[in-house]
Design an enzyme around this catalytic site. Structure first.
Site, PDB file in Angstrom:
ATOM      1  N   SER A   3       0.852  -1.205   0.000  1.00  0.00           N
ATOM      2  CA  SER A   3       0.000   0.000   0.000  1.00  0.00           C
ATOM      3  C   SER A   3       0.878   1.242   0.000  1.00  0.00           C
ATOM      4  O   SER A   3       1.939   1.262   0.654  1.00  0.00           O
ATOM      5  CB  SER A   3      -0.890   0.033   1.245  1.00  0.00           C
ATOM      6  OG  SER A   3      -1.528   1.298   1.354  1.00  0.00           O
ATOM      7  N   TYR A  15      -2.029   0.052  10.098  1.00  0.00           N
ATOM      8  CA  TYR A  15      -2.215  -0.522   8.757  1.00  0.00           C
ATOM      9  C   TYR A  15      -1.011  -0.173   7.867  1.00  0.00           C
ATOM     10  O   TYR A  15      -0.454  -1.051   7.195  1.00  0.00           O
ATOM     11  CB  TYR A  15      -3.507   0.030   8.145  1.00  0.00           C
ATOM     12  CG  TYR A  15      -3.691  -0.264   6.673  1.00  0.00           C
ATOM     13  CD1 TYR A  15      -4.154  -1.498   6.236  1.00  0.00           C
ATOM     14  CD2 TYR A  15      -3.392   0.694   5.706  1.00  0.00           C
ATOM     15  CE1 TYR A  15      -4.321  -1.762   4.888  1.00  0.00           C
ATOM     16  CE2 TYR A  15      -3.562   0.443   4.352  1.00  0.00           C
ATOM     17  CZ  TYR A  15      -4.025  -0.792   3.951  1.00  0.00           C
ATOM     18  OH  TYR A  15      -4.190  -1.054   2.614  1.00  0.00           O
TER      19      TYR A  15
HETATM   20  P1  NAP Z   1     -12.007  -4.918   0.172  1.00  0.00           P
HETATM   21  O1  NAP Z   1     -12.797  -4.331  -0.947  1.00  0.00           O
HETATM   22  O2  NAP Z   1     -12.305  -4.509   1.569  1.00  0.00           O
HETATM   23  O3  NAP Z   1     -12.098  -6.529   0.041  1.00  0.00           O
HETATM   24  C1  NAP Z   1     -11.457  -7.292   1.013  1.00  0.00           C
HETATM   25  C2  NAP Z   1     -11.483  -8.755   0.657  1.00  0.00           C
HETATM   26  O4  NAP Z   1     -10.667  -9.461   1.601  1.00  0.00           O
HETATM   27  C3  NAP Z   1     -12.861  -9.371   0.731  1.00  0.00           C
HETATM   28  O5  NAP Z   1     -12.934 -10.384  -0.230  1.00  0.00           O
HETATM   29  C4  NAP Z   1     -12.896  -9.933   2.155  1.00  0.00           C
HETATM   30  O6  NAP Z   1     -13.791 -11.046   2.296  1.00  0.00           O
HETATM   31  C5  NAP Z   1     -11.474 -10.409   2.290  1.00  0.00           C
HETATM   32  N1  NAP Z   1     -11.016 -10.499   3.670  1.00  0.00           N
HETATM   33  C6  NAP Z   1     -11.061  -9.554   4.639  1.00  0.00           C
HETATM   34  N2  NAP Z   1     -10.532 -10.038   5.772  1.00  0.00           N
HETATM   35  C7  NAP Z   1     -10.141 -11.306   5.512  1.00  0.00           C
HETATM   36  C8  NAP Z   1      -9.546 -12.322   6.289  1.00  0.00           C
HETATM   37  N3  NAP Z   1      -9.231 -12.131   7.574  1.00  0.00           N
HETATM   38  N4  NAP Z   1      -9.298 -13.509   5.698  1.00  0.00           N
HETATM   39  C9  NAP Z   1      -9.622 -13.740   4.408  1.00  0.00           C
HETATM   40  N5  NAP Z   1     -10.196 -12.811   3.620  1.00  0.00           N
HETATM   41  C10 NAP Z   1     -10.450 -11.616   4.171  1.00  0.00           C
HETATM   42  O7  NAP Z   1     -10.453  -4.640  -0.019  1.00  0.00           O
HETATM   43  P2  NAP Z   1      -9.625  -4.099  -1.303  1.00  0.00           P
HETATM   44  O8  NAP Z   1      -9.728  -2.621  -1.319  1.00  0.00           O
HETATM   45  O9  NAP Z   1      -9.943  -4.878  -2.512  1.00  0.00           O
HETATM   46  O10 NAP Z   1      -8.136  -4.417  -0.813  1.00  0.00           O
HETATM   47  C11 NAP Z   1      -7.440  -5.582  -1.215  1.00  0.00           C
HETATM   48  C12 NAP Z   1      -5.991  -5.418  -0.780  1.00  0.00           C
HETATM   49  O11 NAP Z   1      -5.439  -4.235  -1.372  1.00  0.00           O
HETATM   50  C13 NAP Z   1      -5.805  -5.278   0.733  1.00  0.00           C
HETATM   51  O12 NAP Z   1      -4.632  -5.960   1.132  1.00  0.00           O
HETATM   52  C14 NAP Z   1      -5.616  -3.774   0.919  1.00  0.00           C
HETATM   53  O13 NAP Z   1      -4.863  -3.470   2.068  1.00  0.00           O
HETATM   54  C15 NAP Z   1      -4.855  -3.434  -0.359  1.00  0.00           C
HETATM   55  N6  NAP Z   1      -4.968  -2.014  -0.708  1.00  0.00           N
HETATM   56  C16 NAP Z   1      -6.178  -1.448  -0.984  1.00  0.00           C
HETATM   57  C17 NAP Z   1      -6.245  -0.083  -1.270  1.00  0.00           C
HETATM   58  C18 NAP Z   1      -7.557   0.615  -1.568  1.00  0.00           C
HETATM   59  O14 NAP Z   1      -7.552   1.859  -1.681  1.00  0.00           O
HETATM   60  N7  NAP Z   1      -8.667  -0.086  -1.727  1.00  0.00           N
HETATM   61  C19 NAP Z   1      -5.081   0.683  -1.274  1.00  0.00           C
HETATM   62  C20 NAP Z   1      -3.871   0.075  -0.977  1.00  0.00           C
HETATM   63  C21 NAP Z   1      -3.819  -1.276  -0.701  1.00  0.00           C
HETATM   64  P3  NAP Z   1     -15.260 -10.887   2.963  1.00  0.00           P
HETATM   65  O15 NAP Z   1     -16.142 -10.313   1.885  1.00  0.00           O
HETATM   66  O16 NAP Z   1     -15.652 -12.266   3.335  1.00  0.00           O
HETATM   67  O17 NAP Z   1     -15.106  -9.948   4.109  1.00  0.00           O
END
Ligand code: NAP
Length: 252
Positions: free
Chosen positions: A143, A157
């Site tokens: 991130s 985080y």
């Molecule tokens: P998101 O929309 O919140 O989706 C999260 C996903 O992870 C969902 O499928 C959720 O499943 C699953 N999850 C959450 N906790 C879990 C656990 N303990 N074990 C297994 N699965 C779990 O997140 P996203 O924005 O796509 O982010 C994905 C990755 O990119 C993360 O590592 C995040 O830190 C990184 N990231 C995101 C951003 C951003 O701006 N969005 C920026 C930088 C980095 P459920 O539906 O079952 O909860």
């Protein structure tokens, strides 16, 4: 590639869901991991199957070692493991460090860091030529927060993602001659439900005007970078941390 299996942790929503769909289109059997929202995972699997692809939804919390072992056991039934996208990651509500409880810190680091390490461990055991495997690829979700520190929001985080940066480099070098490449993407502000889960549903709209490209990124834009890192087109790239941030936090 039809016998090759790729595990996407948190593959049911956001960036993970996009990666799952795209990997399936390339012929991989995708293990769509989720922890709570079964219907979102089932929807991704149905979408993949409707287009002729193969996918299985597997429930499991990456904060639990036994769930991770089960996740990989399920994947073993499907064929040869060729890749892992260490995507599952969580944020918590905005807080200063002087307000954070030990429970919060343990949860963030357990899911984001320990979970990624344990999934990588299981993947290396199966893919490394040292262990009789045929090789493969690991992509970690870092991130831009690791460079910005996310003050007064979620320094925990951001620090957990700093650990992912370091893990990416160290593990990449550890297995560089075992036919495993380990890379990371470092997203900026991406329009997913992650922000709402941290109590900031309007975060994307509020920040957009301040971003270099005046817009947030999409899950698909991050997934495309992950796909490249998972593919043979990046065959000489390992230990790389690719900024997919529309220019946000690209300076060291
Ligand atoms: P998101 O929309 O919140 O989706 C999260 C996903 O992870 C969902 O499928 C959720 O499943 C699953 N999850 C959450 N906790 C879990 C656990 N303990 N074990 C297994 N699965 C779990 O997140 P996203 O924005 O796509 O982010 C994905 C990755 O990119 C993360 O590592 C995040 O830190 C990184 N990231 C995101 C951003 C951003 O701006 N969005 C920026 C930088 C980095 P459920 O539906 O079952 O909860």
């Amino acid at each position: 590639m039809s016998d090759s299996v790729v595990i996407v942790t948190g593959g049911s929503r956001g960036i993970g869901a996009s990666v799952s769909r795209k990997l399936a289109r390339l012929g991989h059997t995708v293990v769509v991991n989720y922890t709570a929202n079964k219907s979102a995972a089932d929807t991704v699997v149905s979408e993949i199957e409707a287009k002729g692809g193969k996918a299985v939804a597997v429930q499991g919390d990456v904060g639990s070692e036994s769930d991770i072992l089960n996740l990989f056991k399920e994947a073993d039934q499907l064929g040869r493991l060729a890749g892992l996208v260490n995507n599952a990651g969580v944020v918590d509500m905005s807080q200063r460090v002087d307000e954070m409880s030990v429970e919060r810190l343990n949860r963030i680091f357990n899911i984001n860091v320990v979970g990624s390490f344990l999934c990588a461990r299981e993947a290396v055991k199966r893919m490394s030529t040292k262990h009789g495997g045929k090789g493969g690829g690991i992509v970690n979700l870092a991130s831009a927060g690791s460079k910005l520190g996310s003050p007064a929001q979620y320094v925990d985080y951001a620090a957990s993602k700093g650990a992912i940066d370091t893990m990416t480099v160290g593990l990449a070098l550890e297995v560089a001659d075992e036919n495993i490449r380990v890379n990371a993407v470092r997203p900026g502000i991406i329009d997913t439900e992650l922000h709402a889960s941290g109590g900031l549903p309007d975060r994307v709209a509020q920040l957009e005007a301040k971003l270099p490209m005046k817009r947030a990124g999409t899950a698909d834009e991050v997934a495309d970078a992950i796909l490249w890192l998972m593919s043979d087109q990046s065959s000489y790239t390992t230990g790389a941390i690719l900024d997919v941030s529309g220019g946000r936090a690209i300076l060291p």
